[in-house]
Design an enzyme around this catalytic site. Sequence first.
Site, PDB file in Angstrom:
ATOM      1  N   GLU A  91       0.829  -1.272  -0.044  1.00 44.33           N
ATOM      2  CA  GLU A  91      -0.106  -0.128   0.174  1.00 44.33           C
ATOM      3  C   GLU A  91       1.028   1.207  -0.262  1.00 44.33           C
ATOM      4  O   GLU A  91       0.551   2.139  -0.686  1.00 44.33           O
ATOM      5  CB  GLU A  91      -0.907   0.129   1.123  1.00 44.33           C
ATOM      6  CG  GLU A  91      -2.087  -0.837   1.129  1.00 44.33           C
ATOM      7  CD  GLU A  91      -1.860  -2.343   1.379  1.00 44.33           C
ATOM      8  OE1 GLU A  91      -0.786  -2.753   1.928  1.00 44.33           O
ATOM      9  OE2 GLU A  91      -2.691  -3.284   1.347  1.00 44.33           O
ATOM     10  N   HIS A 129     -11.486  -3.983   9.030  1.00 42.36           N
ATOM     11  CA  HIS A 129     -11.931  -3.835   7.799  1.00 42.36           C
ATOM     12  C   HIS A 129     -13.270  -3.095   7.637  1.00 42.36           C
ATOM     13  O   HIS A 129     -13.777  -3.263   6.561  1.00 42.36           O
ATOM     14  CB  HIS A 129     -12.308  -5.512   7.029  1.00 42.36           C
ATOM     15  CG  HIS A 129     -11.002  -6.216   6.761  1.00 42.36           C
ATOM     16  ND1 HIS A 129     -10.137  -6.937   7.538  1.00 42.36           N
ATOM     17  CD2 HIS A 129     -10.456  -6.524   5.431  1.00 42.36           C
ATOM     18  CE1 HIS A 129      -9.386  -7.334   7.073  1.00 42.36           C
ATOM     19  NE2 HIS A 129      -9.224  -7.200   5.977  1.00 42.36           N
TER      20      HIS A 129
END
Lengths: 333, 346
Positions: free
Chosen positions: A65, A134
């Site tokens: 990321e 999440h």
Amino acid sequence: MSDQKTREITYLEAVREAMVQEMRSDPDVFLMGEDIGVYGGAFGVSQGMLDEFGPERIRETPISEEAIAGAATGAAMMGMRPIIEIMFMDFLTLAMDQLANQAAKIRFMFGGQTSVPLVCRAPAGSGTGAAAQHCQSLEAWLVHAPGIKVVAPSTPYDAKGLLVTSIRDNNPVFFMEHKLLYRTKGQVPEDLYSIPFGQAEVKRPGRDLTVIAYSNMVVRALEAAEILAVENIEIEVVDLRTLKPLDEATLIASVCKTGRVLIVHEAPLTGGFGGELAALIAGGEAFDFLDAPIRRLAGLDIPIPYNRTLERATVPQVEDIVAAARILAKEGK
Amino acid sequence: MENASIAVPPSGGGAFLRTVDSASLSHQLPHEKLAWMLRKMCETRYFEEKAEELYTRGLVHGTMHLSIGMEASPIGSIGALEPDDLIIHHHRGHGHTIAKGADIAIMMGEFLGKEPGYCRGRGGSMHIADMQGGNFGATGIVGGGIPIAVGIGLALHMRRSSQVLLSFFGDGTTNEGAFHEALNLASIWKLPIVFICDNNKYGMSMDVHQVMNIEYISERAASYGIPGVSIDGNDVLTVYQVIGEAIARARAGEGPMLVENLTYRWRGHSKSDRNLYRTQEEIAEWMERCPIKRFKQLLVTEHIMDEVEVEDIDLQAKETIDQSAEEAVLMPEPSPENMEDEVYAP
């Protein structure tokens, strides 16, 4: 959207359509992220895009990321217009140096010599049983980094128009996509159009109190409004659409009209964007029009739990908005 | 299996070290190129000595990270670029900026936080960038620039440009996750980047060999399937030659390479450093290997220049710095007015 052809599509399709149409018209636009090719993205947003644009512009990456966000920053400084998909908003933590320390600051820090026109898209929010890592809504972090713009559309129409604006904007833009919105449907023009930043929309007018919301909480507020209308409580739902820049005028005007305001967001209460809105309302011309204290309804200050009942109890639900609005409608009377 | 033992991968050792015959190389290069290298190294040295002086006089608001003793790495590397190639570098980056052709008065202006400075006084020593000159600037975050380098390289690649990017960072950076993510990405995409580690032996106070179990940082290149090599980073011609080969490779579309320039900083990490982690003897030993002194000696010994010419270049560099400093001190201060309007691009 007068004589344009519109049809009903999902929020997810609207996001994809904005990307596809911008990529067709601007060769500098490209998409980068994990599993966005054959897989079509973790939620299917980029489904089919590889076929049309190929692997150069639907650029799949390793699970990296920070490098994805950095690559977008560097490419943007070169005049490209990268869109990056971070698989879950929670994973922004891994990209945060690049977004907050680099992309957000480079223009100012370099005295205006360059700009960083990138879009970072990510699915946010709870409701899917994906638990604490999440399901977060981290928009307050981004709002707190000068240099980044923050967009959080609630409808397919807004999603397409605001994503087009995000791609064309010359700054880093974070585009927040609530997972529960992906399957929602709405009328969306086929042609390209854009919605300017900093324009909130009154999604439902009402006389009794103002609910300020964004992203999925707009949908819940509108559902709550239907229930409350039966009880003769008319709530006005203001959808911020962009948190930064913020349309202060529209929300202040609404509060001046109704005299009561309930701010709703899914992110935890403490340090949430609602505090900023409350301070703005209390500190300005709307203060004199308030008939009751400013109320906030937000997520609990806890990580999102896994269990369905616990998860539901963590973030505002329709019934919570209804209950809070009922009390607020009578407060100070 | 009697010889079986726990397998310890051998540290690369000498296999990673590359040497260059600088003496013969000096005869192959144009005189102007050699003069340019000497001038830029001297300018860097005098710039930083002037920076120290201005700091002592109380004219500098922030801190600074001096690269005195490390000049051969940026100058040799950037000397091997074509004018329209690009660089991105780090907080100890005065030499990189000077080598990339910055106007030294404007650079000094930024160091002093002045309005005509490269970043209009918003960045300071740690963030000098000269975008028009192909210098994508210095970052204050260790490792922050390497993922950005990947993006610059990606744009060059997607546009089928023939330009190449040099991405500079320090030894400490190679323990950051950003280093791993970025080099891997640059490798799989075969981007036109040369990754250059200015290894000055210490990450602030931490000795490189206390924080990694390898002899040479260039050994890490093997993890990414790219070539890695370590060189004498205090010999400007060695740097020029090896980085030049890496540039040619990148330009030919063969992908990135990791080059470790072994060098040493004479001064502390920043102004707060009291040198408690190393000995005066060690510093003195490295001062003997001064890259400028070595280059001057080579040029004279090889009869490329006589001592008069060498000292003339040195003197010109000093004059450039003195004049730039005088100009910069007189530059106007920026105004706080409308600062917020500059955060976002129109």
